[in-house]
Design an enzyme around this catalytic site. Sequence first.
Site, short mmCIF file in Angstrom:
data_model
loop_
_atom_site.label_atom_id
_atom_site.label_comp_id
_atom_site.label_asym_id
_atom_site.label_seq_id
_atom_site.Cartn_x
_atom_site.Cartn_y
_atom_site.Cartn_z
N CYS A 163 -9.04 -17.13 -97.71
CA CYS A 163 -9.10 -16.05 -98.53
C CYS A 163 -9.24 -16.65 -100.09
O CYS A 163 -9.56 -15.73 -100.84
CB CYS A 163 -7.83 -15.27 -98.26
SG CYS A 163 -6.53 -16.11 -98.89
N CYS B 31 -1.62 -12.65 -101.47
CA CYS B 31 -1.28 -11.46 -100.97
C CYS B 31 0.17 -11.21 -100.82
O CYS B 31 1.03 -12.12 -100.96
CB CYS B 31 -2.08 -11.22 -99.60
SG CYS B 31 -1.30 -12.30 -98.39
N CYS C 95 -1.81 -16.58 -93.88
CA CYS C 95 -0.84 -16.65 -95.41
C CYS C 95 0.11 -17.30 -95.30
O CYS C 95 0.59 -17.97 -96.18
CB CYS C 95 -0.64 -15.25 -95.70
SG CYS C 95 -1.94 -13.91 -95.01
FE1 FES Z 1 -4.76 -14.76 -98.91
FE2 FES Z 1 -2.98 -13.86 -97.35
S1 FES Z 1 -4.96 -12.95 -97.69
S2 FES Z 1 -2.84 -15.67 -98.64
#
Ligand code: FES
Length: 145
Positions: A33, A59, A103
Amino acid sequence: MYSEKVMDHFQHPRNVGEIENASGVGTVGNAKCGDIMRMYLDIDDNGVIQDCKFKTFGCGAAVATSSMATELVKGKTIQQALEVTNKAVMEALDGLPPVKVHCSLLAEEAIHAALWDYAEKHHIKIEGLSKPKNDISEGEEEDEY
Ligand code: FES
């Protein structure tokens, strides 16, 4: 969808910030991400982690897992800190939704990157530690974000 513990650590993250003159600092990026996390460790002469802080551009699940990870490694030896895997962190948080499991890797890898930095600075080898593949610590500015 999130446990109470996840929500608590997301809304009230523990140990956010920096440690000046930290024994080890590691920054990792999540390949999936693009989120980033930096972890600071203060390790005493006996190899015990006295303090741990983090900063993240990530996030909510990344915030919650990092917050819990810092709580789990504080007061631990380096070897014990290596046992704070993303699985252990998720268990301590009563789980994460499957799409958010990646994550939690940020926290584990950031601890490893900070330990790697500590080992390099002290010219030692930490048994069982390898450089995290998402370690992006090199060549960055301290106040980049
Ligand atoms: Fe990037 Fe959770 S969506 S660390």
